[in-house]
Design a protein around this motif. Sequence first.
Motif, PDB file in Angstrom:
ATOM      1  N   MET A 117       0.805  -1.166   0.023  1.00 15.81           N
ATOM      2  CA  MET A 117       0.200  -0.064  -0.019  1.00 15.81           C
ATOM      3  C   MET A 117       0.870   1.049  -0.202  1.00 15.81           C
ATOM      4  N   ILE A 118       0.583   2.202  -0.790  1.00 16.78           N
ATOM      5  CA  ILE A 118       1.183   3.509  -0.848  1.00 16.78           C
ATOM      6  C   ILE A 118       0.628   4.526  -0.195  1.00 16.78           C
ATOM      7  N   THR A 119       1.289   5.174   0.726  1.00 16.88           N
ATOM      8  CA  THR A 119       0.573   6.213   1.441  1.00 16.88           C
ATOM      9  C   THR A 119       1.415   7.550   1.012  1.00 16.88           C
ATOM     10  N   ILE A 120       0.685   8.480   0.685  1.00 16.46           N
ATOM     11  CA  ILE A 120       1.506   9.937   0.618  1.00 16.46           C
ATOM     12  C   ILE A 120       0.812  11.065   1.094  1.00 16.46           C
ATOM     13  N   GLU A 121       1.464  11.552   2.264  1.00 19.25           N
ATOM     14  CA  GLU A 121       1.270  12.398   3.147  1.00 19.25           C
ATOM     15  C   GLU A 121       1.700  13.821   3.186  1.00 19.25           C
ATOM     16  N   ASP A 122       0.885  14.604   2.576  1.00 19.48           N
ATOM     17  CA  ASP A 122       1.137  16.176   2.319  1.00 19.48           C
ATOM     18  C   ASP A 122       2.413  16.264   1.639  1.00 19.48           C
ATOM     19  N   VAL A 123       2.694  15.872   0.538  1.00 18.09           N
ATOM     20  CA  VAL A 123       3.972  15.961   0.039  1.00 18.09           C
ATOM     21  C   VAL A 123       4.258  17.077  -0.871  1.00 18.09           C
ATOM     22  N   SER A 124       5.389  17.637  -0.737  1.00 15.95           N
ATOM     23  CA  SER A 124       5.493  18.816  -1.599  1.00 15.95           C
ATOM     24  C   SER A 124       6.970  18.728  -2.028  1.00 15.95           C
ATOM     25  N   ALA A 141      -2.530  11.026  -0.629  1.00 12.61           N
ATOM     26  CA  ALA A 141      -3.524   9.986  -1.259  1.00 12.61           C
ATOM     27  C   ALA A 141      -3.068   8.778  -0.321  1.00 12.61           C
ATOM     28  N   ARG A 142      -3.631   7.807  -0.486  1.00 14.93           N
ATOM     29  CA  ARG A 142      -3.770   6.523  -0.269  1.00 14.93           C
ATOM     30  C   ARG A 142      -4.072   5.575  -1.489  1.00 14.93           C
ATOM     31  N   ILE A 143      -3.215   4.828  -1.686  1.00 14.38           N
ATOM     32  CA  ILE A 143      -3.194   3.889  -2.982  1.00 14.38           C
ATOM     33  C   ILE A 143      -3.203   2.471  -2.621  1.00 14.38           C
ATOM     34  N   GLU A 144      -4.327   1.995  -2.624  1.00 21.42           N
ATOM     35  CA  GLU A 144      -4.504   0.661  -2.223  1.00 21.42           C
ATOM     36  C   GLU A 144      -4.795  -0.483  -3.491  1.00 21.42           C
ATOM     37  N   THR A 145      -5.187   0.213  -4.631  1.00 20.00           N
ATOM     38  CA  THR A 145      -5.461  -0.563  -5.826  1.00 20.00           C
ATOM     39  C   THR A 145      -4.369  -1.260  -6.579  1.00 20.00           C
ATOM     40  N   PRO A 146      -4.700  -2.331  -6.951  1.00 24.84           N
ATOM     41  CA  PRO A 146      -3.532  -3.307  -7.782  1.00 24.84           C
ATOM     42  C   PRO A 146      -2.766  -2.528  -8.720  1.00 24.84           C
ATOM     43  N   VAL A 147      -3.631  -1.586  -9.615  1.00 23.76           N
ATOM     44  CA  VAL A 147      -2.985  -0.806 -10.784  1.00 23.76           C
ATOM     45  C   VAL A 147      -3.485   0.583 -10.712  1.00 23.76           C
ATOM     46  N   ILE A 148      -2.785   1.382 -10.880  1.00 24.85           N
ATOM     47  CA  ILE A 148      -3.376   2.896 -10.764  1.00 24.85           C
ATOM     48  C   ILE A 148      -2.687   3.646 -11.901  1.00 24.85           C
ATOM     49  N   GLY A 149      -3.163   4.484 -12.752  1.00 27.17           N
ATOM     50  CA  GLY A 149      -2.580   5.170 -13.613  1.00 27.17           C
ATOM     51  C   GLY A 149      -2.204   6.709 -12.989  1.00 27.17           C
ATOM     52  N   LEU A 150      -1.145   7.265 -13.082  1.00 26.67           N
ATOM     53  CA  LEU A 150      -1.092   8.768 -13.124  1.00 26.67           C
ATOM     54  C   LEU A 150      -1.443   9.491 -14.235  1.00 26.67           C
ATOM     55  N   LEU A 151      -2.240  10.367 -14.124  1.00 22.42           N
ATOM     56  CA  LEU A 151      -2.882  10.885 -15.386  1.00 22.42           C
ATOM     57  C   LEU A 151      -2.461  12.370 -15.295  1.00 22.42           C
ATOM     58  N   GLY A 152      -2.091  12.950 -16.120  1.00 22.03           N
ATOM     59  CA  GLY A 152      -1.626  14.523 -16.241  1.00 22.03           C
ATOM     60  C   GLY A 152      -0.890  15.065 -17.481  1.00 22.03           C
ATOM     61  N   ALA A 182       5.943  13.113   3.392  1.00 19.46           N
ATOM     62  CA  ALA A 182       6.413  11.723   3.276  1.00 19.46           C
ATOM     63  C   ALA A 182       5.710  11.170   2.806  1.00 19.46           C
ATOM     64  N   VAL A 183       6.229   9.897   1.950  1.00 23.82           N
ATOM     65  CA  VAL A 183       5.786   8.818   1.203  1.00 23.82           C
ATOM     66  C   VAL A 183       6.068   7.577   1.924  1.00 23.82           C
ATOM     67  N   PHE A 184       5.093   6.497   1.900  1.00 23.79           N
ATOM     68  CA  PHE A 184       5.454   5.287   2.595  1.00 23.79           C
ATOM     69  C   PHE A 184       5.188   4.181   1.519  1.00 23.79           C
ATOM     70  N   ILE A 185       5.987   3.088   1.955  1.00 22.48           N
ATOM     71  CA  ILE A 185       5.594   2.045   0.832  1.00 22.48           C
ATOM     72  C   ILE A 185       5.412   0.861   1.862  1.00 22.48           C
ATOM     73  N   ASP A 186       4.249   0.373   2.074  1.00 19.53           N
ATOM     74  CA  ASP A 186       4.075  -0.570   3.046  1.00 19.53           C
ATOM     75  C   ASP A 186       4.448  -0.188   4.466  1.00 19.53           C
ATOM     76  N   GLY A 187       4.157   1.087   4.555  1.00 21.06           N
ATOM     77  CA  GLY A 187       4.679   1.712   6.038  1.00 21.06           C
ATOM     78  C   GLY A 187       6.016   2.279   6.356  1.00 21.06           C
ATOM     79  N   ASP A 188       6.949   1.748   5.137  1.00 23.21           N
ATOM     80  CA  ASP A 188       8.312   2.645   5.270  1.00 23.21           C
ATOM     81  C   ASP A 188       8.438   3.472   4.263  1.00 23.21           C
ATOM     82  N   GLU A 203      16.441  -1.754   2.128  1.00 24.75           N
ATOM     83  CA  GLU A 203      15.437  -2.798   2.554  1.00 24.75           C
ATOM     84  C   GLU A 203      13.970  -2.428   1.443  1.00 24.75           C
ATOM     85  N   VAL A 204      13.709  -1.346   1.547  1.00 24.73           N
ATOM     86  CA  VAL A 204      12.591  -0.933   0.794  1.00 24.73           C
ATOM     87  C   VAL A 204      12.731  -0.859  -0.695  1.00 24.73           C
TER      88      VAL A 204
END
Lengths: 305, 267
Positions: free
Chosen positions: A1-8, A22-33, A56-62, A69-70
């Motif tokens: 799971m990806i967690t993005i917390e107030d990232v600049s 954002a909180r991304i839990e879906t298996p596949v997601i497209g970044l559009l822009g 901060a960004v977290f991948i599975d909490g790290d 390790e990540v």
Amino acid sequence: MITIEDVSSWYGDVIALNGVSARIETPVIGLLGPNGAGKSTLLSLLAGLRRPKTGAVFIDGDEPYDDPEVLKHIGLVPEPLMPARWLTGHRFVADLARMSGLGKYESRHEATLILKRLGLAHAMHRPIRGYSQGMRQRVKLAQALIHKPRLLLLDEPFTGLDPPGRAMMTRSIQDVAKEGVQVVFSSHVLGEVEAVTRDVLMLLRGRIVAHGSVRDVRARLASVPLRIGIRTKDPRKVAATLLQHDDVEGLDLRDGQLVVRIRHGTTFFRDLTRLGPKLPIDAYGPLDEDLESVYGLLVERRGRE
Amino acid sequence: MKEWVGPQGTLGSIWALTLSGFAGVFRSIVMWLTLAAAGIIVAVSVTTIVIVSMFDPDEVGFFFNGEFFATVLGILTGLPLVVVLATVGARVTSRDRMLGGLEFILSKPVPPWGYVLARTATPLLAATVIVFLPAFVMVALLSVLVDPIPAGGTGALFGALGYALLYTVGLAPLAVAVGSLVSNPRFATAAWLAVAWVTTPLVGIAEEMGADWWWAFNPIVSLGSLGATFMGVPFVGDSVGAAWLVAVLYFVVPLVVLRLRIQEVVR
């Protein structure tokens, strides 16, 4: 799971991402822009190449930055051209496999397997400089998958690909997702995203403007007012007629051109075609065909909500 | 899911990086030769004169024992060659940036110091192979042509080659630092050569002072040599400022690059 917390994140004076969460839990997601939206920056943050200036960004909490390790569970397909074009595809993938922690013989064996799986068995011992764009993209994908990551990041994977190449890439991404790997990829074309997944995160000028299913985003786009430019010798007469139409939200006269803001393009265009011969209209067409304009409208709409 | 190999994997990644750097060695040398053609021509000309002179029986002892040999052969021949080799560090690193290689590499679990070490190891390995291998051949040939070799002759030869290699050891990290900050390989090469040009006379100073050849790898020591001159301008022998300047160039800059993380320049 990806967690993005107030990232600049920013480069000098240029703000690439501005308070994104954002909180991304879906298996596949497209970044559009569109270009400059912040897609590549977000991917580089997820890949641990950069550290957010704030947040901060977290991948599975790290946090991925500076944490091998990540990183060993992340595969990245960057957008830039292939480095080491003088190497063979097999050598390139095997070298990067070693950097991912595989042993000497294991890396060669795995490189052979993954390149065969991606349809490059016939060319893997040839120098990369002789590869087509599609083959290079597959080599990039191979080096990202060879260490069996949990998260696969792809930056504009469809760029420069012909239709068969796109189909191949689409299939590859979907296959990887079926194996339980979370996939995040970027694109500036909604259709490309839609071909791969139902989930999309839309970025514009460093901010998230939409996050959800492609259907929701499409609906949002459909409900966004469009602008039609009409060239006419008698704008007063045309404006007076069009203002009576239910879908017309407003009218402006800019540079001798009548700009009509409408709610639904389909109905209005049908009626305009019918009314056209009765009005002094020289030419007309949508002013929002480019993606930037559409995104801009999304943002304006969002601001009013 | 594959298990992490651990330290072996880190070493493997550094080795793989070094090898991939090697793959660019030949291309880098060719391009550098284009840039530095004039310097190479001068070096080759002087070397030819030196080697031809060796066949004068009356001068054999002078060329093999005197400082002339070590200085001329070592600096004018060895150094340009070593400069070529060490430049590989700058070029390979800058090519990594230019072609997006840093993104490929640094998205792997390769620590930044591993990247710097690998890219430093590339010119060192190249120097070992390309400088010392011909050196052994050269000594073998000389032992046939000049019989017997005057005392100290082979020592001077290896001395010259040795300090050239150590010079590379000292400058390779700097070459990597320059290359990591500049994405244009030609500009990186030019910038690195400017640094090399400034520091090269320092090596010569060590020789002129009659210092041991291994002094040459450490210009800080060279700078400490009282009475040394650089292009006719006398050094202040115990100039702490100059010594610190070189210290910054040699040690602090690479450390700063590490601190800033090379990937921060990835865009």
